[in-house]
Write a protein that holds these residues in place. Structure first.
Motif, PDB file in Angstrom:
ATOM      1  N   GLN A   1      -5.493  11.561  -4.167  1.00 23.74           N
ATOM      2  CA  GLN A   1      -4.456  10.524  -4.101  1.00 23.74           C
ATOM      3  C   GLN A   1      -4.685   9.623  -2.894  1.00 23.74           C
ATOM      4  O   GLN A   1      -4.858  10.112  -1.768  1.00 23.74           O
ATOM      5  CB  GLN A   1      -3.064  11.142  -4.007  1.00 23.74           C
ATOM      6  N   TYR A   2      -4.640   8.330  -3.144  1.00 23.77           N
ATOM      7  CA  TYR A   2      -4.906   7.343  -2.097  1.00 23.77           C
ATOM      8  C   TYR A   2      -3.856   6.233  -2.156  1.00 23.77           C
ATOM      9  O   TYR A   2      -3.403   5.849  -3.239  1.00 23.77           O
ATOM     10  CB  TYR A   2      -6.283   6.695  -2.304  1.00 23.77           C
ATOM     11  N   SER A   3      -3.495   5.711  -0.999  1.00 21.91           N
ATOM     12  CA  SER A   3      -2.691   4.486  -0.955  1.00 21.91           C
ATOM     13  C   SER A   3      -3.670   3.316  -0.847  1.00 21.91           C
ATOM     14  O   SER A   3      -4.595   3.350  -0.031  1.00 21.91           O
ATOM     15  CB  SER A   3      -1.725   4.495   0.232  1.00 21.91           C
TER      16      SER A   3
ATOM     17  N   ASP B   1       0.810  -1.216   0.000  1.00 26.16           N
ATOM     18  CA  ASP B   1       0.000   0.000   0.000  1.00 26.16           C
ATOM     19  C   ASP B   1       0.846   1.272   0.000  1.00 26.16           C
ATOM     20  O   ASP B   1       0.450   2.292  -0.571  1.00 26.16           O
ATOM     21  CB  ASP B   1      -0.976   0.001   1.171  1.00 26.16           C
ATOM     22  N   LYS B   2       2.027   1.230   0.611  1.00 26.82           N
ATOM     23  CA  LYS B   2       2.881   2.424   0.639  1.00 26.82           C
ATOM     24  C   LYS B   2       3.391   2.779  -0.760  1.00 26.82           C
ATOM     25  O   LYS B   2       3.668   3.942  -1.049  1.00 26.82           O
ATOM     26  CB  LYS B   2       4.061   2.212   1.595  1.00 26.82           C
ATOM     27  N   CYS B   3       3.535   1.766  -1.609  1.00 24.14           N
ATOM     28  CA  CYS B   3       4.058   1.974  -2.964  1.00 24.14           C
ATOM     29  C   CYS B   3       2.962   2.124  -4.010  1.00 24.14           C
ATOM     30  O   CYS B   3       3.253   2.519  -5.144  1.00 24.14           O
ATOM     31  CB  CYS B   3       4.957   0.806  -3.361  1.00 24.14           C
ATOM     32  N   TYR B   4       1.733   1.798  -3.642  1.00 27.96           N
ATOM     33  CA  TYR B   4       0.659   1.767  -4.628  1.00 27.96           C
ATOM     34  C   TYR B   4      -0.291   2.940  -4.413  1.00 27.96           C
ATOM     35  O   TYR B   4      -1.186   2.889  -3.559  1.00 27.96           O
ATOM     36  CB  TYR B   4      -0.094   0.442  -4.550  1.00 27.96           C
ATOM     37  N   ILE B   5      -0.076   3.996  -5.178  1.00 33.16           N
ATOM     38  CA  ILE B   5      -0.870   5.218  -5.067  1.00 33.16           C
ATOM     39  C   ILE B   5      -1.813   5.284  -6.260  1.00 33.16           C
ATOM     40  O   ILE B   5      -1.378   5.182  -7.414  1.00 33.16           O
ATOM     41  CB  ILE B   5       0.036   6.475  -5.026  1.00 33.16           C
TER      42      ILE B   5
ATOM     43  N   LEU C   1      -4.219  10.320   0.973  1.00 35.18           N
ATOM     44  CA  LEU C   1      -2.915  10.945   1.189  1.00 35.18           C
ATOM     45  C   LEU C   1      -2.984  12.440   0.924  1.00 35.18           C
ATOM     46  O   LEU C   1      -2.596  13.255   1.764  1.00 35.18           O
ATOM     47  CB  LEU C   1      -1.865  10.311   0.265  1.00 35.18           C
TER      48      LEU C   1
ATOM     49  N   TYR D   1      -7.791   1.381   2.024  1.00 30.65           N
ATOM     50  CA  TYR D   1      -7.099   2.532   1.418  1.00 30.65           C
ATOM     51  C   TYR D   1      -7.080   3.700   2.390  1.00 30.65           C
ATOM     52  O   TYR D   1      -7.863   3.751   3.353  1.00 30.65           O
ATOM     53  CB  TYR D   1      -7.760   2.946   0.103  1.00 30.65           C
TER      54      TYR D   1
ATOM     55  N   ASP E   1      -5.815   6.992  -7.912  1.00 28.34           N
ATOM     56  CA  ASP E   1      -6.684   8.170  -7.889  1.00 28.34           C
ATOM     57  C   ASP E   1      -8.109   7.798  -7.493  1.00 28.34           C
ATOM     58  O   ASP E   1      -8.427   6.637  -7.243  1.00 28.34           O
ATOM     59  CB  ASP E   1      -6.652   8.887  -9.244  1.00 28.34           C
TER      60      ASP E   1
END
Length: 276
Positions: free
Chosen positions: A213-215, A181-185, A209, A206, A187
């Motif tokens: 934008q969402y992780s 999740d930290k790497c997967y951003i 951010l 999710y 919309d």
């Protein structure tokens, strides 16, 4: 405890499953130990990424040797980020094993209850799902990017097996190495699909951010879909290995801006004659 354990530089196995069922081959490859070069260095197993086809075939032969599962017994797919599954038999062996052209078209998951077939799919951030119903000897694997996930390919597998007389509580699932999740951003467009997939009252997979934008935690979303389909939580194993964070170990389509090789999920029963 991490369910995917490194056996050599090229292979991770689902250790608890393989110990419990010695006739089972199940796991995921790394990016190491092959002969591809450049963006595909070194164990690229995907035919569709513009790597030299001879190198891909050589890499596949190496994995076949490591697994002691001949390439002629593999099946592979033209993955299109959908939720179409295919039940395969021994008659299908070899399709997509050494060429993309004869792979199963428009397919993102396989299952079988026959031995001597290695089900394979390619990955470079999407979530690999592994399924087993030991009592019925049924096994499967699925490719769950965000589109396949919200298309509920995990639920499709459970439903397909239900038509085979397999109850959800008889099914065990492993969720494999994929982007965290930290790497997967993503919309809001993607999140709208995610929200339509969620069950009421579940933990949101999710976090917001910034504006728009969402992780997104695709592994957790797949876990929730499996749970809602009736698979008990204790039957689900979830990796902590991230394809993007682990630069030395995995290819990552997102991290490498689309220029990368592919890892392989694999699951199969050895033939009875191989176990004698």
């Amino acid at each position: 405890m991490e369910p995917f354990v490194l056996k050599n530089q090229s292979i991770l196995t689902i250790e608890s499953w393989c110990k419990q069922f010695p006739e089972l081959i199940a796991g995921f490859t790394t990016k190491s130990g092959g002969c591809s070069i450049g963006d595909y260095e070194s164990l690229n197993l995907g035919f569709h990424v513009n790597d030299d086809g001879l190198n891909v075939c050589s890499n596949r032969e190496k994995v076949a040797e490591l697994l002691k599962f001949p390439l002629k017994s593999w099946v592979g797919a033209e993955q299109i980020h959908d939720s179409m599954l295919k039940k395969v038999t021994k008659a299908d062996r070899g399709k997509g094993s050494n060429s993309y052209d004869d792979s199963f078209k428009g397919t993102d998951g396989f299952y079988t209850d026959e031995e001597g077939i290695l089900l394979t799919l390619c990955f470079a951030d999407c979530v690999p799902l592994f399924f087993i119903a030991p009592e019925k000897k049924m096994i499967g694997t699925a490719h769950a990017g965000w589109k396949g996930t919200v298309g509920q390919i995990a639920k499709q597998m459970i439903s397909s097996w239900g038509r085979e007389g397999i109850k959800p509580d008889q099914i065990f699932v492993a969720i494999g190495p994929s982007i965290c999740d930290k790497c997967y951003i993503v919309d809001k467009y993607v999140i709208n699909f995610v929200e339509n997939t969620l069950e009421d009252g579940g933990v949101l997979p999710y976090n917001l951010l910034n504006e728009g934008q969402y992780s997104l935690n695709l592994r957790e979303l797949n876990r929730q879909i499996l749970h809602a389909a009736g698979v008990p939580d204790e039957n689900i194993l979830v990796t902590e290995l991230c394809s993007s964070c682990n630069r030395e170990e995995f290819f990552s389509h997102r991290r490498d801006h689309g220029k990368s090789g592919r890892m392989l999920s694999f699951i199969g029963w050895k033939e009875t004659s191989d176990r004698l």
